[in-house]
Each structure stands twice: as structure tokens, then as C-alpha cells.
Write a protein that holds these residues in place. Structure first.
Motif, PDB file in Angstrom:
ATOM      1  N   GLY A  16       0.785  -1.227   0.000  1.00 31.77           N
ATOM      2  CA  GLY A  16       0.000   0.000   0.000  1.00 31.77           C
ATOM      3  C   GLY A  16       0.815   1.274   0.000  1.00 31.77           C
ATOM      4  O   GLY A  16       0.253   2.364  -0.078  1.00 31.77           O
ATOM      5  N   ALA A  17       2.152   1.190   0.120  1.00 34.83           N
ATOM      6  CA  ALA A  17       2.974   2.388   0.089  1.00 34.83           C
ATOM      7  C   ALA A  17       2.901   3.026  -1.299  1.00 34.83           C
ATOM      8  O   ALA A  17       2.981   2.324  -2.312  1.00 34.83           O
ATOM      9  CB  ALA A  17       4.420   2.039   0.414  1.00 34.83           C
ATOM     10  N   VAL A  44       5.747   9.488  -3.448  1.00 37.33           N
ATOM     11  CA  VAL A  44       6.847   9.695  -2.504  1.00 37.33           C
ATOM     12  C   VAL A  44       8.091  10.120  -3.268  1.00 37.33           C
ATOM     13  O   VAL A  44       8.525   9.429  -4.202  1.00 37.33           O
ATOM     14  CB  VAL A  44       7.138   8.415  -1.705  1.00 37.33           C
ATOM     15  CG1 VAL A  44       8.324   8.614  -0.763  1.00 37.33           C
ATOM     16  CG2 VAL A  44       5.903   7.993  -0.913  1.00 37.33           C
ATOM     17  N   ALA A  45       8.682  11.237  -2.878  1.00 37.10           N
ATOM     18  CA  ALA A  45       9.896  11.737  -3.518  1.00 37.10           C
ATOM     19  C   ALA A  45      11.125  11.108  -2.877  1.00 37.10           C
ATOM     20  O   ALA A  45      11.200  10.973  -1.646  1.00 37.10           O
ATOM     21  CB  ALA A  45       9.970  13.252  -3.401  1.00 37.10           C
ATOM     22  N   HIS A  59      22.265   1.303  -5.169  1.00 41.04           N
ATOM     23  CA  HIS A  59      21.777   0.972  -3.829  1.00 41.04           C
ATOM     24  C   HIS A  59      20.512   1.747  -3.483  1.00 41.04           C
ATOM     25  O   HIS A  59      19.530   1.167  -3.006  1.00 41.04           O
ATOM     26  CB  HIS A  59      22.845   1.257  -2.780  1.00 41.04           C
ATOM     27  CG  HIS A  59      22.290   1.210  -1.382  1.00 41.04           C
ATOM     28  ND1 HIS A  59      21.911   0.033  -0.772  1.00 41.04           N
ATOM     29  CD2 HIS A  59      21.985   2.206  -0.496  1.00 41.04           C
ATOM     30  CE1 HIS A  59      21.419   0.299   0.425  1.00 41.04           C
ATOM     31  NE2 HIS A  59      21.448   1.607   0.616  1.00 41.04           N
ATOM     32  N   VAL A  60      20.527   3.063  -3.696  1.00 40.96           N
ATOM     33  CA  VAL A  60      19.380   3.887  -3.312  1.00 40.96           C
ATOM     34  C   VAL A  60      18.148   3.500  -4.116  1.00 40.96           C
ATOM     35  O   VAL A  60      17.047   3.348  -3.570  1.00 40.96           O
ATOM     36  CB  VAL A  60      19.704   5.380  -3.485  1.00 40.96           C
ATOM     37  CG1 VAL A  60      18.448   6.231  -3.263  1.00 40.96           C
ATOM     38  CG2 VAL A  60      20.791   5.804  -2.509  1.00 40.96           C
ATOM     39  N   LEU A  61      18.299   3.323  -5.421  1.00 43.23           N
ATOM     40  CA  LEU A  61      17.135   3.011  -6.261  1.00 43.23           C
ATOM     41  C   LEU A  61      16.614   1.607  -5.978  1.00 43.23           C
ATOM     42  O   LEU A  61      15.394   1.377  -5.966  1.00 43.23           O
ATOM     43  CB  LEU A  61      17.499   3.164  -7.735  1.00 43.23           C
ATOM     44  CG  LEU A  61      17.854   4.589  -8.178  1.00 43.23           C
ATOM     45  CD1 LEU A  61      18.122   4.632  -9.671  1.00 43.23           C
ATOM     46  CD2 LEU A  61      16.753   5.566  -7.825  1.00 43.23           C
ATOM     47  N   ARG A  62      17.513   0.675  -5.752  1.00 43.51           N
ATOM     48  CA  ARG A  62      17.065  -0.687  -5.468  1.00 43.51           C
ATOM     49  C   ARG A  62      16.399  -0.766  -4.090  1.00 43.51           C
ATOM     50  O   ARG A  62      15.351  -1.396  -3.926  1.00 43.51           O
ATOM     51  CB  ARG A  62      18.244  -1.651  -5.546  1.00 43.51           C
ATOM     52  CG  ARG A  62      17.850  -3.125  -5.380  1.00 43.51           C
ATOM     53  CD  ARG A  62      19.054  -4.029  -5.578  1.00 43.51           C
ATOM     54  NE  ARG A  62      18.706  -5.422  -5.349  1.00 43.51           N
ATOM     55  CZ  ARG A  62      18.145  -6.220  -6.257  1.00 43.51           C
ATOM     56  NH1 ARG A  62      17.865  -5.742  -7.462  1.00 43.51           N
ATOM     57  NH2 ARG A  62      17.861  -7.474  -5.967  1.00 43.51           N
ATOM     58  N   ASP A  63      17.006  -0.122  -3.090  1.00 42.10           N
ATOM     59  CA  ASP A  63      16.460  -0.187  -1.745  1.00 42.10           C
ATOM     60  C   ASP A  63      15.102   0.507  -1.653  1.00 42.10           C
ATOM     61  O   ASP A  63      14.189   0.008  -0.991  1.00 42.10           O
ATOM     62  CB  ASP A  63      17.435   0.451  -0.753  1.00 42.10           C
ATOM     63  CG  ASP A  63      16.995   0.277   0.688  1.00 42.10           C
ATOM     64  OD1 ASP A  63      17.187  -0.831   1.219  1.00 42.10           O
ATOM     65  OD2 ASP A  63      16.460   1.233   1.271  1.00 42.10           O
ATOM     66  N   SER A  64      14.964   1.645  -2.314  1.00 37.70           N
ATOM     67  CA  SER A  64      13.700   2.390  -2.264  1.00 37.70           C
ATOM     68  C   SER A  64      12.624   1.762  -3.134  1.00 37.70           C
ATOM     69  O   SER A  64      11.432   2.027  -2.940  1.00 37.70           O
ATOM     70  CB  SER A  64      13.928   3.842  -2.698  1.00 37.70           C
ATOM     71  OG  SER A  64      14.294   3.910  -4.065  1.00 37.70           O
ATOM     72  N   SER A 345       9.645   8.895  10.809  1.00 39.50           N
ATOM     73  CA  SER A 345       8.844   7.732  11.211  1.00 39.50           C
ATOM     74  C   SER A 345       9.650   6.442  11.186  1.00 39.50           C
ATOM     75  O   SER A 345       9.091   5.357  11.065  1.00 39.50           O
ATOM     76  CB  SER A 345       7.630   7.599  10.282  1.00 39.50           C
ATOM     77  OG  SER A 345       6.851   8.761  10.309  1.00 39.50           O
ATOM     78  N   GLY A 346      10.962   6.561  11.274  1.00 38.31           N
ATOM     79  CA  GLY A 346      11.828   5.392  11.200  1.00 38.31           C
ATOM     80  C   GLY A 346      12.419   5.242   9.812  1.00 38.31           C
ATOM     81  O   GLY A 346      12.194   6.059   8.913  1.00 38.31           O
ATOM     82  N   TYR A 347      13.178   4.175   9.638  1.00 38.98           N
ATOM     83  CA  TYR A 347      13.859   3.932   8.367  1.00 38.98           C
ATOM     84  C   TYR A 347      13.042   2.990   7.486  1.00 38.98           C
ATOM     85  O   TYR A 347      12.378   2.081   7.965  1.00 38.98           O
ATOM     86  CB  TYR A 347      15.258   3.355   8.614  1.00 38.98           C
ATOM     87  CG  TYR A 347      16.158   4.315   9.357  1.00 38.98           C
ATOM     88  CD1 TYR A 347      16.660   5.448   8.735  1.00 38.98           C
ATOM     89  CD2 TYR A 347      16.489   4.095  10.690  1.00 38.98           C
ATOM     90  CE1 TYR A 347      17.483   6.339   9.417  1.00 38.98           C
ATOM     91  CE2 TYR A 347      17.310   4.977  11.387  1.00 38.98           C
ATOM     92  CZ  TYR A 347      17.794   6.099  10.740  1.00 38.98           C
ATOM     93  OH  TYR A 347      18.595   6.977  11.423  1.00 38.98           O
ATOM     94  N   TRP A 348      13.120   3.246   6.212  1.00 40.30           N
ATOM     95  CA  TRP A 348      12.432   2.461   5.199  1.00 40.30           C
ATOM     96  C   TRP A 348      12.954   1.022   5.227  1.00 40.30           C
ATOM     97  O   TRP A 348      14.147   0.812   5.384  1.00 40.30           O
ATOM     98  CB  TRP A 348      12.677   3.111   3.826  1.00 40.30           C
ATOM     99  CG  TRP A 348      12.140   2.350   2.674  1.00 40.30           C
ATOM    100  CD1 TRP A 348      12.808   1.463   1.879  1.00 40.30           C
ATOM    101  CD2 TRP A 348      10.811   2.407   2.179  1.00 40.30           C
ATOM    102  NE1 TRP A 348      11.996   0.959   0.919  1.00 40.30           N
ATOM    103  CE2 TRP A 348      10.749   1.517   1.080  1.00 40.30           C
ATOM    104  CE3 TRP A 348       9.651   3.098   2.554  1.00 40.30           C
ATOM    105  CZ2 TRP A 348       9.578   1.317   0.352  1.00 40.30           C
ATOM    106  CZ3 TRP A 348       8.504   2.903   1.824  1.00 40.30           C
ATOM    107  CH2 TRP A 348       8.474   2.025   0.741  1.00 40.30           C
ATOM    108  N   PRO A 349      12.062   0.058   5.039  1.00 42.35           N
ATOM    109  CA  PRO A 349      10.620   0.222   4.787  1.00 42.35           C
ATOM    110  C   PRO A 349       9.726  -0.038   5.996  1.00 42.35           C
ATOM    111  O   PRO A 349       8.542   0.205   5.940  1.00 42.35           O
ATOM    112  CB  PRO A 349      10.369  -0.856   3.734  1.00 42.35           C
ATOM    113  CG  PRO A 349      11.292  -1.970   4.136  1.00 42.35           C
ATOM    114  CD  PRO A 349      12.524  -1.317   4.710  1.00 42.35           C
ATOM    115  N   ASP A 350      10.314  -0.535   7.106  1.00 39.74           N
ATOM    116  CA  ASP A 350       9.480  -1.026   8.209  1.00 39.74           C
ATOM    117  C   ASP A 350       9.463  -0.114   9.429  1.00 39.74           C
ATOM    118  O   ASP A 350       8.879  -0.453  10.459  1.00 39.74           O
ATOM    119  CB  ASP A 350       9.928  -2.423   8.631  1.00 39.74           C
ATOM    120  CG  ASP A 350      11.421  -2.482   8.954  1.00 39.74           C
ATOM    121  OD1 ASP A 350      12.063  -1.413   9.022  1.00 39.74           O
ATOM    122  OD2 ASP A 350      11.955  -3.592   9.126  1.00 39.74           O
ATOM    123  N   GLY A 351      10.100   1.050   9.340  1.00 40.39           N
ATOM    124  CA  GLY A 351      10.070   1.991  10.452  1.00 40.39           C
ATOM    125  C   GLY A 351      11.061   1.697  11.553  1.00 40.39           C
ATOM    126  O   GLY A 351      11.011   2.317  12.617  1.00 40.39           O
TER     127      GLY A 351
END
Length: 482
Positions: A16-17, A44-45, A59-64, A345-351
Motif C-alpha cells: 500500500g505504500a 513519494v519523492a 543501492h538507493v534506487l534498489r532499496d527504495s 517515522s523510522g527507516y524504510w521500509p518497516d520503520g
């Protein structure tokens, strides 16, 4: 821009993100178009440093899990060799021409017509993922909601007198992919309905001329900018319209602050914050009188505690007050722990790693307070290196160095630098023939420039503790640790 993004029918992912849109651009008008268009579309930007290497971008594109990239031709081309590792990245748009066959022109994204865009996002909805370096591991995406971003503007506006209003003209010379430039700069201009003077590349003389030409009233910067301006011949006239100068992201040398005051007749107000706090936590704007070397006091609606290793609050008592008379700090140094509506709200993806159940979050920074309640930074608990306000974690630098076939082991530490605050120095143990120039070039191909070592020292071995940890305090010349 928002209509064009909506027409891509990106949908929701990850339970749902909203879809993530990576923005890898310098400080150009298209950045603002992309950023506000993404938010307007309810997405989300993910701002990304366009100077990142292929490894860092991947790394950034794959992780996000970004499904759209809005970037420079250089960024699009850098990702071409790793396209197979980015299955979620379905759309690439670029400014200018790019040899990459699957990248489309920026103008093709724009859409006209009356398509409805999602105007309902806000509050606790995720707005921005900003990747920030810790002391270990890869960069993590700090999840900033609309609530957190807007709260920081409300907090700063509550300072009396109000630091920034809709009548101001602000110099936007900070990178917009950084939390400071993004929210304290571009975000503040939008929030107040003010005017921004956008600068793609900082040059002290050119920006000083822009300040005079556009009658800039507010300047937010970092210490190297203040240092550079203070060294200009007769900068005072060009700063005649300015009423407020703020420096943040790294400590400002008191001598540079005094030199700037002498040259321009302007005090420099210092602040402190982190990506995870959107970003401002304290400022000398909140102090009755700005003190050299101080980061001021918490801004309105930010609660701040100093705690010891046992998690106990550190405060002033009668003994502390007696010590003050002898010139000692008001309190012992303690870790800064904060609470406020501007927290992430914490770190992606689980807070993970976010504020605790009571809303408190430990920053990892150490400070002390004087008798007036003004704060002074002392050190970082971790090994984080701060270069020009940008986080550099030693582990990433060390992994790149040890991936070279001639390097057996490496340790990176931060060392003082008169212009950038800190710079990276690497200690290297080799197993083959390699020169300093070889390793510097290797780092430049695999790390953003600010992360690259500026000095490399070859050593026969590194000092280790009994459990095998490199004793970096020994490398820095300290007594070492176990």
C-alpha cells in the motif's frame, strides 16, 4: 508534472505504500517542478545526489524500489549497466539527450488536460525518503511524512522575532537533495510563499553578486560558504540587503564567524539538526544572544534531553553551578535525545530505528549545556564523518578500498579540515604494488567526491582490540579503546 506522473498509473506497492519517484538532479528549476509534482500527485519523492557513482545510485534506487527516475543524462547513463538489478524502475526521464535507449525526454512527462490528481495526501502519509549515512552498513532511507516536513516550518515560525516570512528573498545555494537545502531552503520558500534565488553551483564571488543584485534578505548556508564569503574583498556592500544569515550542517569555526561579522556586520546564527528531524532541532535564533561555538537552544515544540550512558538525564545542580564559576561547562556531556512533531517515522521500509513508544529518539550526538541552557556540540557517539555537512560512514569507504586487489585491510577516519570541517583519511595495508594515486582514482570511480579520502597512509598493520575491532582512536592519536 503531477498529471504526467498520474498518467503513468504507478499504483501502490509494498503493501500500500505510494510509488517512489527518484529525483537525481542538481539545484535547477526542474528539481522544484519534480519535487512538488511528486508530492502533488500523492507519491513519494526520493531525492538523490546526482554526483553518485553507479554503485551508490544502484543501492538507493534498489532499496527504495523507485519506479520512476527523473535525472540528468549522466545519472541515466550511469545506471544503464545495472538496469537488470533494478526491476522496479520502469520509467526513466532525463534532462537533455541521453544515449540510453529506454530514457525519455523530460518534456514527454508533462501532461495537459483536466486529469484529477490526488490532493488528499498529508499528515502521516509518507512524503519523502531521504537516504542518510549511518556509522555502519549502507545508507538508510529516513521516512519523512508531510507532518514532519511542515512541522519544522511551524516550529521555526514560532521563534520571536519570526526568522523568515513571505516578504523574504532567500538564497538557495545548498544542494536540494540534502535535507537542509530541501526543507529549510526550498520547503521554507514554498511554505511562506517567499522568493528563492536558485544557485546551481556555489561560487563565493558570484553568489555575493547575486545577493546584491536580487536584494536577498535571508541566507542559509554551511560553514565553507561563510568562510569563503568572509575572505572576499569588501563583501559588506553586497550583503547590505541581508537581515539574517544562518549556518548549519556542520560546526562553524568561531574565528570564521567573527571574520564574517567584521566583513559584513552580520552575526551568523548557527543551528543543529539531522535528516531524521526534517532537519532543524536547535538554533541560536532561539537564544537571547548567539554565542560563538554554540548550537543554541531547542526550537519551539522540540523537547531535548542530555542523557548519560545509563540513559539518565543530565542536568545542572549546585555542584555544576560552582564549577561554572571556575569556567567549566554547565553540564557533563551527554547524548542528545529529542522529541517533537518534526521527527521521522523510522527507516524504510518497516520503520525500524525510529522514535520509541514515548516519541523520544537518540541522535547519536554528544553535547553539553552551559548555565544559560545554550548547547555546545562535543562529538559523535559513532564513527560518522561529517564532510561539508554531508554524512560519510567509514564502513562504505573501507569496503571500496578493500575491494581493490592490492588492499588487504583499510580503516577510514575523520580528521579536521579548515574548510569542510572534516575530511576522510584512510589507513591502508597492502598486499601488492599500488600507489596513493591509484587508490584515490579507484575511490573517485566508486564514491561521491565528498566521500573520497583526501589522504592515504600506508601502514604495515592496523591496531586491533582483543575482539578484532580496529582501534581507530589509536589511529587518531588517542589512548585507544578495548
Amino acid at each position: 508534472m503531477a498529471r504526467g506522473l498520474v498518467r503513468l498509473a504507478l499504483g501502490s506497492t509494498d503493501g500500500g505504500a505510494p510509488a517512489r519517484v527518484a529525483i537525481a538532479l542538481p539545484s535547477v528549476p526542474e528539481f522544484a517542478e519534480a519535487y512538488f509534482g511528486v508530492l502533488r500527485a500523492g507519491l513519494v519523492a526520493v531525492p538523490v545526489n546526482p554526483g553518485y557513482t553507479t554503485r551508490e545510485l544502484r543501492h538507493v534506487l534498489r532499496d527504495s524500489g523507485a519506479s520512476v527516475l527523473l535525472g540528468t543524462p549522466e545519472v541515466v547513463d550511469a545506471l544503464a549497466p545495472v538496469a537488470a538489478d533494478l526491476p522496479a524502475l520502469a520509467h526513466r526521464y532525463t534532462l537533455g539527450a541521453s544515449p540510453s535507449s529506454d530514457a525519455r525526454r523530460w518534456s514527454e512527462l508533462y501532461a495537459s488536460g483536466e486529469d484529477q490528481v490526488d490532493a488528499s495526501t498529508g499528515g502521516e502519509d509518507l512524503a519523502v525518503l531521504l537516504y542518510t549515512s549511518g556509522t555502519e552498513g549502507d545508507p538508510k532511507g529516513a521516512m519523512l511524512t508531510h507532518r514532519a516536513l511542515i512541522a519544522n516550518h511551524v516550529q521555526l515560525a514560532a521563534i520571536e522575532p519570526t526568522p523568515f516570512t513571505g516578504d523574504d528573498v532567500m538564497l538557495l545555494a545548498l544542494p536540494l537533495f540534502h535535507a537542509y537545502g530541501l526543507n529549510s531552503g526550498l520547503g521554507a520558500v514554498a511554505y511562506h510563499g517567499a522568493t528563492g534565488v536558485l544557485v546551481e553551483r556555489f561560487d563565493p564571488a558570484d553568489t555575493a553578486d547575486l545577493i546584491g543584485r536580487h536584494q536577498v534578505t535571508a541566507v542559509i548556508g554551511v560553514p565553507p560558504m561563510v568562510v569563503a564569503w568572509s575572505l572576499l574583498p569588501d563583501p559588506g556592500d553586497r550583503f547590505g540587503s541581508v537581515r539574517m544569515v544562518v549556518s548549519g550542517a556542520a560546526p562553524l569555526d568561531p574565528d570564521a564567524s567573527r571574520r564574517f561579522l567584521d566583513a559584513t556586520s552580520h552575526h551568523v546564527f548557527e543551528g543543529y539538526g539531522l535528516t531524521e528531524t526534517a532537519p532543524v532541532l536547535t538554533s541560536t535564533l532561539a537564544s537571547p544572544v548567539p554565542k560563538a561555538g554554540s548550537i543554541g537552544r531547542p526550537i519551539p515544540d522540540v523537547e531535548l534531553r542530555l542523557v548519560n550512558a545509563a540513559g539518565e538525564d543530565i542536568g545542572l545542580d549546585e555542584e555544576d553551578l560552582d564549577d561554572l564559576a571556575q569556567g567549566s561547562p554547565g553540564t557533563d556531556p551527554g547524548e542528545i535525545v529529542v522529541r517533537g512533531p518534526n521527527l521521522f517515522s523510522g527507516y524504510w521500509p518497516d520503520g525500524r530505528g525510529g522514535p520509541d513508544a514515548d516519541g523520544w529518539w537518540a541522535t547519536g550526538d554528544v553535547a553539553y549545556a552551559d548555565a544559560d541552557g545554550d548547547l555546545f556540540l562535543v562529538d559523535r557517539i559513532g564513527e560518522l564523518i561529517l564532510v561539508n555537512g554531508f554524512n560519510v560512514y567509514p564502513n562504505e569507504v573501507e569496503k571500496v578500498l578493500t575491494s581493490h586487489p592490492a588492499v588487504a585491510e583499510a580503516a577510514a577516519v575523520g580528521v579536521p579540515h579548515p574548510y569542510t570541517g572534516q575530511t576522510v583519511k584512510a589507513y591502508v595495508v597492502t598486499v601488492g604494488d599500488v600507489t596513493t594515486e591509484d587508490l584515490l582514482g579507484y575511490c573517485e570511480r566508486n564514491l561521491a567526491r565528498y566521500k573520497c579520502p583526501t589522504a592515504i597512509e600506508f601502514v604495515p598493520k592496523l591496531p586491533h582490540s582483543p575482539i578484532g575491532k580496529v582501534r581507530k582512536t589509536v589511529l587518531r592519536g588517542g589512548p585507544g579503546d578495548e
